[in-house]
Structure formats: C-alpha cells, structure tokens
Design a protein around this motif. Structure first.
Motif, PDB file in Angstrom:
ATOM      1  N   LEU A  37      27.741  50.725  24.100  1.00  0.00           N
ATOM      2  CA  LEU A  37      28.543  50.101  25.149  1.00  0.00           C
ATOM      3  C   LEU A  37      29.351  48.936  24.595  1.00  0.00           C
ATOM      4  O   LEU A  37      30.483  48.686  25.023  1.00  0.00           O
TER       5      LEU A  37
ATOM      6  N   LEU B 262      14.631  59.136  24.832  1.00  0.00           N
ATOM      7  CA  LEU B 262      14.582  59.364  23.391  1.00  0.00           C
ATOM      8  C   LEU B 262      13.944  60.709  23.082  1.00  0.00           C
ATOM      9  O   LEU B 262      14.407  61.443  22.199  1.00  0.00           O
TER      10      LEU B 262
ATOM     11  N   LYS C 244      41.519  51.563  31.955  1.00  0.00           N
ATOM     12  CA  LYS C 244      40.523  50.976  31.052  1.00  0.00           C
ATOM     13  C   LYS C 244      39.236  50.655  31.814  1.00  0.00           C
ATOM     14  O   LYS C 244      38.128  50.944  31.346  1.00  0.00           O
TER      15      LYS C 244
ATOM     16  N   ALA D  95      14.562  51.283  20.482  1.00  0.00           N
ATOM     17  CA  ALA D  95      15.586  52.064  19.781  1.00  0.00           C
ATOM     18  C   ALA D  95      16.662  52.529  20.765  1.00  0.00           C
ATOM     19  O   ALA D  95      17.870  52.444  20.481  1.00  0.00           O
ATOM     20  N   VAL D  96      16.229  53.004  21.930  1.00  0.00           N
ATOM     21  CA  VAL D  96      17.182  53.510  22.916  1.00  0.00           C
ATOM     22  C   VAL D  96      18.078  52.392  23.438  1.00  0.00           C
ATOM     23  O   VAL D  96      19.311  52.536  23.514  1.00  0.00           O
ATOM     24  N   LYS D  97      17.458  51.244  23.768  1.00  0.00           N
ATOM     25  CA  LYS D  97      18.259  50.149  24.339  1.00  0.00           C
ATOM     26  C   LYS D  97      19.209  49.570  23.303  1.00  0.00           C
ATOM     27  O   LYS D  97      20.343  49.199  23.608  1.00  0.00           O
TER      28      LYS D  97
ATOM     29  N   GLY E 298      10.806  50.957  30.427  1.00  0.00           N
ATOM     30  CA  GLY E 298      10.361  51.425  29.118  1.00  0.00           C
ATOM     31  C   GLY E 298      10.028  52.904  29.125  1.00  0.00           C
ATOM     32  O   GLY E 298      10.332  53.632  28.168  1.00  0.00           O
TER      33      GLY E 298
ATOM     34  N   GLY F 297      13.231  54.930  29.034  1.00  0.00           N
ATOM     35  CA  GLY F 297      13.843  54.882  27.712  1.00  0.00           C
ATOM     36  C   GLY F 297      13.128  55.803  26.738  1.00  0.00           C
ATOM     37  O   GLY F 297      13.761  56.531  25.965  1.00  0.00           O
ATOM     38  N   ALA F 298      11.781  55.813  26.804  1.00  0.00           N
ATOM     39  CA  ALA F 298      11.011  56.683  25.918  1.00  0.00           C
ATOM     40  C   ALA F 298      11.281  58.149  26.238  1.00  0.00           C
ATOM     41  O   ALA F 298      11.397  58.992  25.336  1.00  0.00           O
TER      42      ALA F 298
ATOM     43  N   ALA G 127      22.033  52.036  23.021  1.00  0.00           N
ATOM     44  CA  ALA G 127      22.895  52.004  24.203  1.00  0.00           C
ATOM     45  C   ALA G 127      23.735  50.728  24.229  1.00  0.00           C
ATOM     46  O   ALA G 127      24.943  50.759  24.522  1.00  0.00           O
TER      47      ALA G 127
ATOM     48  N   LEU H 157      19.083  55.070  30.203  1.00  0.00           N
ATOM     49  CA  LEU H 157      19.076  54.255  28.993  1.00  0.00           C
ATOM     50  C   LEU H 157      18.910  52.780  29.314  1.00  0.00           C
ATOM     51  O   LEU H 157      18.566  51.985  28.454  1.00  0.00           O
TER      52      LEU H 157
ATOM     53  N   ILE I 291      38.069  48.890  24.315  1.00  0.00           N
ATOM     54  CA  ILE I 291      38.895  48.957  25.522  1.00  0.00           C
ATOM     55  C   ILE I 291      39.471  47.595  25.902  1.00  0.00           C
ATOM     56  O   ILE I 291      40.651  47.480  26.223  1.00  0.00           O
ATOM     57  N   PHE I 292      38.640  46.558  25.880  1.00  0.00           N
ATOM     58  CA  PHE I 292      39.076  45.269  26.430  1.00  0.00           C
ATOM     59  C   PHE I 292      39.347  44.187  25.399  1.00  0.00           C
ATOM     60  O   PHE I 292      40.151  43.302  25.636  1.00  0.00           O
TER      61      PHE I 292
ATOM     62  N   ALA J 109      10.134  53.137  21.046  1.00  0.00           N
ATOM     63  CA  ALA J 109      11.130  54.119  21.477  1.00  0.00           C
ATOM     64  C   ALA J 109      12.152  53.477  22.405  1.00  0.00           C
ATOM     65  O   ALA J 109      13.365  53.684  22.264  1.00  0.00           O
ATOM     66  N   ASP J 110      11.653  52.678  23.349  1.00  0.00           N
ATOM     67  CA  ASP J 110      12.553  52.017  24.284  1.00  0.00           C
ATOM     68  C   ASP J 110      13.477  51.043  23.561  1.00  0.00           C
ATOM     69  O   ASP J 110      14.670  50.938  23.893  1.00  0.00           O
TER      70      ASP J 110
ATOM     71  N   VAL K 113      32.375  50.427  23.089  1.00  0.00           N
ATOM     72  CA  VAL K 113      33.318  50.844  24.143  1.00  0.00           C
ATOM     73  C   VAL K 113      34.093  49.648  24.678  1.00  0.00           C
ATOM     74  O   VAL K 113      35.330  49.668  24.775  1.00  0.00           O
ATOM     75  N   PHE K 114      33.372  48.581  25.013  1.00  0.00           N
ATOM     76  CA  PHE K 114      34.044  47.396  25.556  1.00  0.00           C
ATOM     77  C   PHE K 114      34.926  46.724  24.515  1.00  0.00           C
ATOM     78  O   PHE K 114      36.002  46.196  24.841  1.00  0.00           O
TER      79      PHE K 114
ATOM     80  N   MET L 196      16.646  43.386  26.686  1.00  0.00           N
ATOM     81  CA  MET L 196      16.115  44.223  27.769  1.00  0.00           C
ATOM     82  C   MET L 196      14.859  44.959  27.303  1.00  0.00           C
ATOM     83  O   MET L 196      13.877  45.076  28.036  1.00  0.00           O
TER      84      MET L 196
END
Lengths: 116, 77
Positions: free
Chosen positions: B28, A41, A14, B19-21, A34, A37-38, B24, A30, B35-36, B16-17, B31-32, B54
């Motif tokens: 995650l 994307l 795990k 949306a990505v963060k 910034g 990240g951009a 992510a 990810l 799993i846990f 954009a950042d 996932v955690f 972040m």
C-alpha cells in the motif's frame, strides 16, 4: 475551467485507485486480526506454487533439473524450528562429555602410537 | 491441548501475521507513493512501519488474552 476539471478528474481517478487498493487489502483480511492474517498467508501459500507452475508452463519454461528449480513450497513454523533447535542443542550437550572422553582417548592413543 | 503447544501456535500466528501486515503495508505504501507522492520513498517506509505496528498490536492482544472470559448476566424472570 478545463484545467480544473481535468485536475479534478485526475484526482478522482487516483483516489479511486488508492481506495480500491485499500479495499482489496481489507477485503482479503490483510488488515484484520492475527487469525485473519495467518489465514491469508496460508491461502497465499496454497495458491502460489500452482500459480508459478501455471505461469512457467504458459511461458514455455519447462521445469527440468538443469534449468529451473521446482516450484518452491513455503511452510515455515517458527515454534517447530525453535523446538527442534532446542532439542538438537540439548542432545548435543548431553552427549558432549562422553564424546569429549572418547576423542581424548583416541587422541591420547594416537600420540602414544606416534611416540612409539 | 498442551499449553506450550498453544503458545507455539500463537507465535506462529504472530510471525505469519507480521509477514502479511508488513507485506500489505509495503504494498500500500508503494501504491500511495506512486499515485500521490511522486514516487518518494517515505510512504513506503510509513506503510511498512504501520503494518509492523498493527502486527505488534495484534500479537500483544493475542498473547495477553488467554484467560479472558466474557460473560453476561441473564435475567431469570
């Protein structure tokens, strides 16, 4: 002892899976700045439509007008959309008095014709 | 390069950042959670919140650092 070994092994598996997920996220940029990240994307936006196209053709779902919509294209810029909105609103406000005058004249003419 | 264009690019980068963060952190968190934490929902919320935090920090740093000049002293012997 067997139970302990089995539980430890399960925990290691795990932990390994969770650590791998975190590492992949970090490696793809990810969790970085910034700019990273951009870029991630943008990379995803370029990769996703061909991937969808490939999967639909693999599964045998042809992209026809009646059945499935064409592969979507993601390209959104907040600043462009905002600026366009501001331009549209300001243009509308600038012609608003003239248009109001025109509509008032037309309405008055219509009422006069009705009254005749 | 016009400053308002630069500001617009910063906003785009920020969105954009974010949306990505968020994605992510959400991923995650899933996932955690699986799993846990026996598929509870709080790790997902925690991960999403961390991702948004972040992203906010990155955006703040990006917007506040337009005119920082990093220099260094060079000794001329």
């Amino acid at each position: 002892l067997n139970c302990f070994i089995f539980d430890s092994f399960r925990f290691l598996i795990k932990g390994g899976l969770a650590g791998a997920a975190v590492y992949v996220a970090y490696d793809q940029g990810l969790l970085g700045s910034g700019t990273q990240g951009a870029e991630a994307l943008k990379k995803a936006q370029e990769t996703l439509p061909p991937a969808i196209q490939e999967w639909t053709s693999y599964l045998g779902w042809e992209v026809r007008a009646a059945q499935l919509p064409p592969t979507p294209k993601f390209d959104f810029s907040l600043s462009d959309a905002w600026n366009k909105g501001v331009h549209t609103v300001m243009s509308a406000l600038s012609v608003a008095p003239t248009r109001a005058c025109e509509y008032t004249m037309e309405g008055w003419k219509y009422v006069k014709d009705l009254v005749k | 390069m016009a400053s308002e264009g630069d500001l617009g690019r910063k906003w785009d980068r920020c969105v954009a950042d974010s949306a990505v963060k968020l994605g992510a952190g959400f991923g995650l968190g899933i996932v955690f959670s699986v799993i846990f934490f026996k598929r509870k929902s709080w790790p997902i919320a925690f991960g999403s919140g961390m991702g948004l935090g972040m992203a906010y920090s990155n955006c703040q740093h990006d917007f506040q650092s337009p005119y920082l000049l990093h220099g260094k002293f060079v000794k001329v012997s």
